[in-house]
Scaffold this motif. Structure first.
Motif, short mmCIF file in Angstrom:
data_model
loop_
_atom_site.label_atom_id
_atom_site.label_comp_id
_atom_site.label_asym_id
_atom_site.label_seq_id
_atom_site.Cartn_x
_atom_site.Cartn_y
_atom_site.Cartn_z
N ASN A 247 0.81 -1.22 0.00
CA ASN A 247 0.00 0.00 0.00
C ASN A 247 0.85 1.27 0.00
N PHE A 251 0.49 4.52 -2.43
CA PHE A 251 0.36 5.88 -1.90
C PHE A 251 1.30 6.82 -2.66
N GLU A 255 -0.38 9.90 -4.49
CA GLU A 255 -0.29 11.20 -3.84
C GLU A 255 0.98 11.97 -4.19
N TRP A 265 -9.15 -1.46 -1.47
CA TRP A 265 -8.71 -2.01 -0.20
C TRP A 265 -9.32 -3.36 0.14
N SER A 310 2.85 5.75 4.57
CA SER A 310 1.44 5.37 4.78
C SER A 310 1.29 3.94 5.29
N HIS A 335 -5.20 7.09 4.38
CA HIS A 335 -4.27 6.32 3.55
C HIS A 335 -3.67 5.13 4.30
N ASN A 342 -10.90 1.67 5.55
CA ASN A 342 -10.14 0.80 4.65
C ASN A 342 -10.08 -0.65 5.12
#
Length: 371
Positions: A247, A251, A255, A265, A310, A335, A342
């Protein structure tokens, strides 16, 4: 290796930062072992730099050998010269090191800080304490990212793990890791096996074949990856519609790079990373290691790490303290794999199962891949 009452007594004082006399009993240098890159930088910022401010005469040395931690600790132990003091490892490696007597057993309530409200460390870490020698630090997950601009017109974006297997609704290449772990679990879930029965089914030859048969339905549309950076690059280049990876990697793509990628998720597979202390350290180095561990795994420090990456803090009391990214200025809570929104449907990797079945299932999986 079991902690004895004598060892606990001799190290109990080491977990306190109070008093100048204590500082004199601790080593003036410490070698921390981690993974390098953005993850290690998050540890430097959240743990090492503030700890160094409290102990300005301490020399902290970093070694980026966590991916070789098991082999190197075996070699050091055999040579009778363990040069590492605190080592970051994934939980599975911590269990191996503990079983081989290469990592020290930890008493959470003696050696780790309690939560600010007085909750014991053991209760605060809870299910994250998966091994006798493992000190949890972060929760990360393997999950899916997908290209938002490749979602077919008039179709809802993918949100269910079984969308990975739905080539009709969501056409396009997939990226999956070139190993059975996670893929076999997802395949069984999407072939009708209940979550709490997955590992019972996967322990049988028939269950293993069932998982491979389900994966075969998308095999021709899969690009197999080996490195965590592969899927983010494949997504950024538009070579796959969706793919699995860690993950934190997604991220970064979403981002930091601003790519048209979103997270899915559902059925993310939780895994843990944290610290071990090598067995049989000299007393002054052990005192220093324990002092650092108590500081670096307290509620605030684990929340602070989330400013830089994250990955969710392993303590329940840390979650409400997760704030904004140190550089991007965005709220980090949404996040985190551990964020309630999530983590509605998560899957926890079964360490014991894969320790027992890994070799056999690996052989079957690689044979299936080659077929």
């Amino acid at each position: 290796m079991k902690l004895t009452t004598t060892l606990l007594a001799s190290t109990a004082v080491a977990v306190s930062t109070a008093g100048a006399a204590m500082a004199q009993d601790m080593a003036d240098s410490m070698t921390l072992v981690s993974w390098g890159g953005a993850y290690q930088n998050s540890q430097v910022k959240a743990y090492a730099e503030p700890y160094k401010e409290m102990h300005p005469d301490l020399d902290i040395v970093w070694d980026e050998s966590s991916n070789e931690a098991v082999a190197k600790l075996r070699a050091m132990d055999e040579a009778g010269n363990v040069t590492w003091d605190v080592v970051d490892v994934v939980a599975a490696d911590a269990l191996r090191l503990c079983d081989e007597g290469l990592a020290m057993e930890i008493d959470p309530d003696e050696m780790l800080a309690e939560a600010p409200d007085g909750t014991s460390a053991e209760d605060d870490f809870g299910d994250m304490l998966v091994g006798d020698c493992f000190i949890p630090q972060i929760v990360y997950s393997t999950t899916f990212g997908y290209r938002t601009d490749m979602v077919p017109e008039g179709v809802e974006p993918p949100s269910d793990i079984c969308d990975v297997f739905d080539l009709e609704t969501y056409p396009g290449k997939r990226a999956l890791e070139k190993r059975p772990i996670n893929n076999m679990e997802w395949a069984l879930l999407c072939d009708g096996v209940a979550k709490d029965e997955v590992y019972d089914v996967l322990a049988t030859d028939e269950g293993q074949q069932q998982a491979l048969d389900k994966l075969a339905t998308i095999k021709d549309d899969v690009i197999w990856w080996s490195a965590g950076a592969d899927t983010p690059q494949l997504l950024a280049d538009g070579e796959v519609f969706m793919g699995s990876t860690y993950n934190g990697r997604l991220f970064s793509v979403i981002e930091e790079q601003g790519q048209p990628v979103a997270m899915m998720w559902d059925a993310q597979v939780f895994d843990l990373d944290g610290w071990i202390i090598p067995a049989n350290l000299p007393e002054d180095r052990l005192a220093r290691a324990l002092d650092f561990i108590m500081f670096a795994t307290d509620t605030q420090r684990l929340a602070d790490q989330a400013k830089y990456i994250s990955y969710g803090p392993a303590r329940e009391s840390s979650a409400p303290l997760v704030g904004q990214h140190a550089d991007l200025g965005i709220d980090m809570a949404p996040h985190m794999p551990t964020d309630p929104e999530n983590s509605k449907n998560t899957f926890l990797y079964n360490y014991e199962f894969w320790a027992d079945y890994r070799d056999d299932i690996d052989a079957k999986f690689q044979s299936w891949l080659a077929g």
